[in-house]
Design an enzyme around this catalytic site. Sequence first.
Site, short mmCIF file in Angstrom:
data_model
loop_
_atom_site.label_atom_id
_atom_site.label_comp_id
_atom_site.label_asym_id
_atom_site.label_seq_id
_atom_site.Cartn_x
_atom_site.Cartn_y
_atom_site.Cartn_z
N SER A 1 0.72 -1.23 0.14
CA SER A 1 0.21 -0.16 -0.06
C SER A 1 0.96 1.24 -0.12
O SER A 1 1.80 1.05 0.73
CB SER A 1 -0.79 0.23 1.10
OG SER A 1 -2.13 -0.69 1.07
N SER B 1 -3.43 17.29 -3.90
CA SER B 1 -4.12 16.43 -3.38
C SER B 1 -3.55 15.13 -3.00
O SER B 1 -2.66 15.08 -2.24
CB SER B 1 -5.42 16.09 -4.26
OG SER B 1 -6.38 17.32 -4.00
#
Lengths: 123, 123
Positions: free
Chosen positions: A55, A63
């Site tokens: 991950s 962002s």
Amino acid sequence: MKALGKHLLLELNDCDPKLLNDISFIKETMLVAAKAAGATVLGESFHQFSPQGVSGVLIIAESHLTIHTWPEHGYAGADIFTCGTRVKPEKAAEVIIEKLKPVTHALIKLDRGMINKNQKAKG
Amino acid sequence: MKALGKHLLLELNDCDPKLLNDISFIKETMLVAAKAAGATVLGESFHQFSPQGVSGVLIIAESHLTIHTWPEHGYAGADIFTCGTRVKPEKAAEVIIEKLKPVTHALIKLDRGMINKNQKAKG
């Protein structure tokens, strides 16, 4: 109306499991993707899971980019969320697809934060 | 078929601009949301922008939570991406809505990584 943010959702199927489990490769891919989009990286967090899977998130001035991989299923899900007109999220998506080489993929584009052009916050 | 990941997209409109520009409040909100969902936080990155706006990501053992705020428009966009059946992303969404108190909001639920139950990676 205008959208404050552009959000691209990438579904990447039948990728090479070895690539999906290689945290260095995944991290490098995401950094190259952010650079290709013209984004400014402010922070990062990548994790290797046991027995498998990676991950990672990049927080960018515009962002974020994220990725989660399931090597055992050959699948990765990536998100590219950007604001402003200078950054090109599609360029990041192209890099991720090019590097992970999915046999099939889907790309969903969403407008986030739809506002009237002259809309101001109350309060 | 089953989905490897659940992805909730939150559109939060007409929030209090002061709350949206308060990085401590936003970070606390996201940590409480992650806890409510039963998620395990592995890393975090929060940033205050000038003249306004906050971005934050939490990487969790079960994927990620992100938020981006535009105080000048009273808008925040949040994402909750989880995997596994133990974690409850809806609980995180409830916390974020309860804390940010949007006048209106939208919640989009997406299944990520749809696979056949017995599907294995090639290679």
